[in-house]
Enzyme design. Structure first.
Site, short mmCIF file in Angstrom:
data_model
loop_
_atom_site.label_atom_id
_atom_site.label_comp_id
_atom_site.label_asym_id
_atom_site.label_seq_id
_atom_site.Cartn_x
_atom_site.Cartn_y
_atom_site.Cartn_z
N GLU A 127 0.83 -1.20 0.00
CA GLU A 127 0.00 0.00 0.00
C GLU A 127 0.87 1.25 0.00
O GLU A 127 2.08 1.18 0.19
CB GLU A 127 -0.91 0.00 1.22
N HIS A 184 -3.07 4.82 9.44
CA HIS A 184 -2.30 4.13 10.47
C HIS A 184 -0.90 4.68 10.52
O HIS A 184 -0.43 5.36 9.61
CB HIS A 184 -2.32 2.61 10.27
#
Length: 122
Positions: A45, A83
């Site tokens: 990602e 995150h």
């Protein structure tokens, strides 16, 4: 993918947090030595540095074919992600740098999950 003759022998989930357990490189080492693994799909990602490290490892240590599914191409530039591991540092960690890192070492990159079966068979 099962209908295309592609199965999964092992799956490892790696979180994107700053404090890590297993890294992509450690997982790749395990798959490289696993006699049942024929090819590897790495799912990465946007943000973080681990995919670039994995690309470097693939270049020098992997004999099995690796395909990368990289998600987050449409993530807005400069926006903090969800995150703590999703950061971009000095141009590294952005989706474009990850794609470039993998493609430069011969790893086929896809950015849409629908492309995965063709990429793994091609």
């Amino acid at each position: 993918m099962k209908s295309r003759g592609i199965g999964v022998s092992t799956c490892i989930g790696i979180g994107g947090d700053i404090v890590q357990g297993t890294t992509f490189v450690e997982a790749l080492e395990l798959f490289e030595t696993d006699p049942y693994t024929e090819r590897i799909l790495l799912i990465g990602e946007v943000g973080g540095l681990e995919e670039e490290r994995a690309a470097s490892y693939v270049a020098y240590k992997m004999t099995k074919p690796v395909t990368a599914l990289l998600v987050g191409k449409t993530a807005p530039q400069g926006k903090k992600m969800g995150h703590s591991g999703a950061f971009i540092e000095a141009g590294i960690g952005g989706i474009d740098s990850k794609i470039e890192a993998f493609e430069s070492v011969g790893v086929r990159v896809v950015t849409d999950i629908k492309e995965v079966p063709d990429a793994l068979q091609g």
